[in-house]
Design a protein around this motif. Structure first.
Motif, short mmCIF file in Angstrom:
data_model
loop_
_atom_site.label_atom_id
_atom_site.label_comp_id
_atom_site.label_asym_id
_atom_site.label_seq_id
_atom_site.Cartn_x
_atom_site.Cartn_y
_atom_site.Cartn_z
N PRO A 202 0.82 -1.22 0.00
CA PRO A 202 0.00 0.00 0.00
C PRO A 202 0.85 1.26 0.00
CG PRO A 202 -0.02 -1.05 2.16
CD PRO A 202 0.66 -2.00 1.23
N PHE A 203 0.33 2.29 -0.64
CA PHE A 203 1.01 3.58 -0.70
C PHE A 203 0.43 4.47 0.39
CE2 PHE A 203 2.12 7.77 -2.18
CZ PHE A 203 3.30 7.61 -2.88
N LYS A 204 1.30 5.07 1.21
CA LYS A 204 0.85 5.89 2.33
C LYS A 204 1.45 7.29 2.24
CE LYS A 204 0.58 1.80 5.30
NZ LYS A 204 1.05 1.14 6.54
N VAL A 205 0.58 8.28 2.47
CA VAL A 205 1.02 9.67 2.54
C VAL A 205 0.75 10.15 3.96
CG1 VAL A 205 0.84 11.99 1.60
CG2 VAL A 205 0.41 10.02 0.12
N ILE A 206 1.79 10.56 4.67
CA ILE A 206 1.65 11.01 6.05
C ILE A 206 1.84 12.52 6.10
CG2 ILE A 206 2.60 10.88 8.39
CD1 ILE A 206 3.35 7.99 7.82
N THR A 207 0.84 13.21 6.68
CA THR A 207 0.91 14.66 6.88
C THR A 207 0.60 14.92 8.35
OG1 THR A 207 -1.42 15.04 6.38
CG2 THR A 207 0.10 15.08 4.53
N GLY A 208 1.63 15.17 9.13
CA GLY A 208 1.41 15.37 10.56
C GLY A 208 0.85 14.11 11.19
N GLU A 209 -0.31 14.24 11.86
CA GLU A 209 -0.92 13.10 12.54
C GLU A 209 -1.86 12.31 11.64
OE1 GLU A 209 -2.83 14.66 15.97
OE2 GLU A 209 -0.96 15.20 17.00
N ARG A 210 -2.06 12.74 10.41
CA ARG A 210 -3.00 12.08 9.51
C ARG A 210 -2.27 11.24 8.47
NH1 ARG A 210 -4.95 17.46 9.98
NH2 ARG A 210 -6.67 17.52 11.48
N LYS A 211 -2.92 10.14 8.09
CA LYS A 211 -2.32 9.23 7.12
C LYS A 211 -3.36 8.83 6.09
CE LYS A 211 -1.44 5.05 8.54
NZ LYS A 211 -0.78 3.95 9.27
N GLY A 237 -10.73 5.95 -7.80
CA GLY A 237 -10.31 4.83 -6.95
C GLY A 237 -10.91 4.91 -5.56
N LYS A 238 -10.11 4.59 -4.54
CA LYS A 238 -10.59 4.60 -3.16
C LYS A 238 -9.41 4.83 -2.24
CE LYS A 238 -12.15 0.75 -1.34
NZ LYS A 238 -13.05 -0.39 -1.05
N VAL A 239 -9.60 5.65 -1.20
CA VAL A 239 -8.56 5.88 -0.21
C VAL A 239 -9.16 5.78 1.18
CG1 VAL A 239 -7.29 7.44 -1.75
CG2 VAL A 239 -8.84 8.39 -0.04
N SER A 240 -8.31 5.50 2.15
CA SER A 240 -8.72 5.55 3.56
C SER A 240 -7.88 6.60 4.27
CB SER A 240 -8.54 4.19 4.23
OG SER A 240 -7.18 3.81 4.27
N VAL A 241 -8.53 7.35 5.16
CA VAL A 241 -7.85 8.41 5.91
C VAL A 241 -7.89 8.04 7.38
CG1 VAL A 241 -7.75 10.86 6.43
CG2 VAL A 241 -8.64 10.10 4.22
N SER A 242 -6.71 7.97 7.98
CA SER A 242 -6.60 7.70 9.41
C SER A 242 -6.37 9.01 10.13
CB SER A 242 -5.45 6.73 9.69
OG SER A 242 -5.27 6.55 11.07
N ASP A 243 -7.28 9.36 11.05
CA ASP A 243 -7.21 10.65 11.74
C ASP A 243 -7.67 10.47 13.19
OD1 ASP A 243 -7.06 13.31 12.40
OD2 ASP A 243 -8.85 13.91 11.29
N ASN A 244 -6.75 10.70 14.14
CA ASN A 244 -7.07 10.58 15.55
C ASN A 244 -7.71 9.24 15.91
OD1 ASN A 244 -6.09 13.14 16.38
ND2 ASN A 244 -7.95 14.12 15.60
N GLY A 245 -7.17 8.18 15.35
CA GLY A 245 -7.66 6.85 15.67
C GLY A 245 -8.89 6.42 14.92
#
Length: 354
Positions: A202-211, A237-245
């Motif tokens: 998987p390709f991940k882009v991390i910006t501060g606390e968000r992924k 396509g489709k993406v998932s955003v991880s933010d504060n758990g």
């Protein structure tokens, strides 16, 4: 053509009369009917609006600009002609070994210590970054750092085929080589990604606390720390955003947006083309605060805006600005609304009420 345009604009913008139509739909019709003919004269609306006693007052005028096109899903700079005749000289690439690369003069580079090669496509002004096969088993993940200053944008291709365009005043950290089971980069600012699909990595882009995590897709991330919002907009396509758990899954034409002050987040339906228009040299605004507009202009033209009166920051405009036009032309468009004027001294622009 002009009569038809004036009629359509009157339908969309005459907010003082009782509305017998959907204003949002009307605005889309104006775009669809009047921006699709290339290489002809088109019009641009810049409207100022303010709120008073729950009533929206709109003042504005119609200004004519050459070669404006309908917002469309972007054809990134590397796939077409670059916006800049040469690579911006100030774009900085610092390799993981500390070596600084002059991207303006480079044609081909082989860095044996890191096991990488960098090739410049002189036609499209795109850089292609590659790993050499014999270095694929390196045990240490080391990062290169690419800095794009104000007044520039920059496009390049990673070894996995992923294509990235960095907007002005942005920084990307990317590894000398990706790990076998994941591809992670770090972003400050704004970038557009076309990620090559790889189900095992998987390709991940991390910006501060968000992924933001993807397998293969097209999306935009805007993560400027001084902007009112952080956002990622999905084109394809489709993406998932991880933010504060919490995990949020986006589908095409959805945007995950976070208020940088309150932390409030939501997923909303958007016109993705408006949020990627910068790739085609256009800045589209829809009832946007003047302060938010000038912040983008500061990054592109490398000027600083100051306000004589604080309430001017909240004046709202609707329209399109062509990034290839001079700063003087852009300011003239805004002054044409008859509600503000500009005074320029050195690299500082003062905004005053008319």
């Amino acid at each position: 053509m002009k009569d038809e345009l004036d009629y359509l604009i009157q339908r969309v913008c005459n907010s003082k009369k009782k509305k017998k139509f959907d204003e949002e739909a009307g605005w889309k019709k104006v775009q669809a009917r009047n921006f699709h003919k290339k290489k002809k004269r088109h019009s641009v609306i810049l409207l100022w609006s303010g709120c008073a006693a729950c009533a929206l007052i709109i003042l504005g005028c119609i200004l004519f600009v050459n070669n404006l096109s309908e917002p469309q899903f972007p054809t990134p700079l590397a796939h077409n002609e670059s916006q800049h005749p040469t690579l911006p000289a100030k774009v900085e690439l610092t390799l993981a070994n500390g070596k600084s690369i002059d991207l303006e003069d480079i044609n081909d580079l082989l860095e044996e210590e890191l096991g990488i090669s960098i090739t410049r496509d002189s036609i499209h002004n795109q850089l292609t970054y590659r790993n050499n096969e014999e270095h694929q088993d390196s045990i240490e993940i080391r990062y290169n750092r690419l800095v794009v200053p104000r007044g520039a944008d920059f496009s390049f291709e990673l070894p996995d085929g992923t294509f990235i365009v960095l907007n002005s005043e942005s920084v990307l950290r990317f590894p000398v080589q990706f790990a076998a089971d994941n591809r992670t980069v770090y972003l400050e600012g704004e970038a557009y990604f076309e990620v090559t699909k790889n189900e095992n990595s998987p390709f991940k882009v991390i910006t501060g606390e968000r992924k933001v995590t993807v397998l293969g897709t097209k999306f935009n991330i805007s993560s400027y720390s001084d902007d009112p919002n952080w956002s990622t907009t999905l084109v394809e396509g489709k993406v998932s955003v991880s933010d504060n758990g919490k995990l949020h899954v986006l589908h095409p034409s959805e945007q995950y947006i976070v208020d940088n002050q309150t932390g409030k987040a939501e997923v909303q339906q958007v016109d993705a083309t408006l949020h990627t228009s910068w790739l085609n040299g256009k800045l589209y605004f829809k009832d946007t605060r003047l302060e938010d507009i000038t912040r983008k202009l500061e990054r592109w033209y490398d000027f600083t805006f100051i306000y004589q009166e604080e309430d001017v920051k909240d004046f709202k405009f609707r329209g399109v600005i062509d990034k290839d036009r001079s700063l003087k032309e852009t300011l003239s468009l805004l002054e044409g609304t008859k509600v503000i004027r500009f005074e320029i001294k050195d690299h500082t622009i003062t905004i005053l009420k008319k």
